[in-house]
Scaffold this motif. Structure first.
Motif, short mmCIF file in Angstrom:
data_model
loop_
_atom_site.label_atom_id
_atom_site.label_comp_id
_atom_site.label_asym_id
_atom_site.label_seq_id
_atom_site.Cartn_x
_atom_site.Cartn_y
_atom_site.Cartn_z
N ALA A 1 0.84 -1.20 0.00
CA ALA A 1 0.00 0.00 0.00
C ALA A 1 0.88 1.25 0.00
O ALA A 1 0.61 2.20 -0.74
N LEU B 1 1.05 4.11 -2.86
CA LEU B 1 0.85 5.51 -2.52
C LEU B 1 2.01 6.36 -3.05
O LEU B 1 1.79 7.41 -3.67
N PHE C 1 -3.44 5.26 -6.49
CA PHE C 1 -4.07 5.61 -5.21
C PHE C 1 -5.22 4.65 -4.89
O PHE C 1 -5.40 4.26 -3.73
N ARG C 2 -5.98 4.24 -5.90
CA ARG C 2 -7.06 3.27 -5.66
C ARG C 2 -6.50 1.94 -5.16
O ARG C 2 -7.05 1.32 -4.26
N ALA D 1 -5.55 2.34 -1.57
CA ALA D 1 -6.74 2.38 -0.70
C ALA D 1 -7.33 0.98 -0.49
O ALA D 1 -7.79 0.65 0.60
N PRO E 1 -7.34 0.07 3.66
CA PRO E 1 -8.49 0.98 3.73
C PRO E 1 -8.48 1.91 4.94
O PRO E 1 -9.15 2.94 4.93
N ASP F 1 -5.94 3.66 6.02
CA ASP F 1 -5.09 4.82 5.75
C ASP F 1 -5.83 5.73 4.77
O ASP F 1 -6.03 5.38 3.62
N GLY F 2 -6.21 6.89 5.22
CA GLY F 2 -7.03 7.78 4.40
C GLY F 2 -6.27 8.62 3.39
O GLY F 2 -6.89 9.37 2.62
N ARG F 3 -4.94 8.51 3.35
CA ARG F 3 -4.15 9.37 2.45
C ARG F 3 -4.49 9.11 0.98
O ARG F 3 -4.58 10.05 0.20
N ALA F 4 -4.67 7.86 0.61
CA ALA F 4 -4.94 7.54 -0.80
C ALA F 4 -6.31 8.09 -1.22
O ALA F 4 -6.43 8.69 -2.29
N GLU F 5 -7.31 7.87 -0.39
CA GLU F 5 -8.65 8.39 -0.71
C GLU F 5 -8.64 9.91 -0.80
O GLU F 5 -9.28 10.49 -1.68
#
Length: 125
Positions: free
Chosen positions: A76, A80, A99-100, A103, A107, A109-113
């Motif tokens: 992940a 990222l 980024f998807r 994520a 899930p 880790d909110g950085r990608a979203e």
């Protein structure tokens, strides 16, 4: 287990010696037991230094070295970093895909979203 070369890289970063850190992480990649840790540290530093093409190449080498052997959280993080490098090279579609993938792998880790939302907002007229 973290090798001496990876620790040398971490110490060099703490001193602010980014070039020394890149060299140490490079040594750690030459047959060490912490290949992925050293590789992610090196890629992260390359992104921080805005050396995006080199970061992409380093991440590709990690994936090719032992496909499927990285832990999900490491994978992940790699996705990222890849997304950041792609975004900074204005490759929006590739960045969103990376980024998807990040994520989905982590899930929590909110950085990608957040990065996806930011990219999609910028693209709207």
């Amino acid at each position: 287990m973290t090798t001496a070369s990876t620790m040398d890289g971490i110490r060099a970063l703490a001193r602010g010696d980014e070039e020394g850190a890149l060299e140490a992480f490079g040594r750690a990649l030459d047959g060490s037991g912490d290949y992925f840790e050293a590789g992610l540290c090196r890629a992260r530093l390359l992104v921080m230094r805005r050396r995006y093409e080199e970061a992409e190449a380093a991440l590709a080498e990690l994936d090719e070295a032992a496909p499927g052997s990285m832990e999900n959280l490491d994978r992940a993080e790699a996705q990222l970093l890849l997304g950041i490098a792609q975004r900074e090279q204005l490759r929006v579609y590739d960045a969103v895909e990376s980024f998807r993938a990040a994520a989905l792998l982590d899930p929590r880790d909110g950085r990608a979203e957040a990065a996806i939302r930011e990219l999609l907002e910028v693209q709207e007229p």
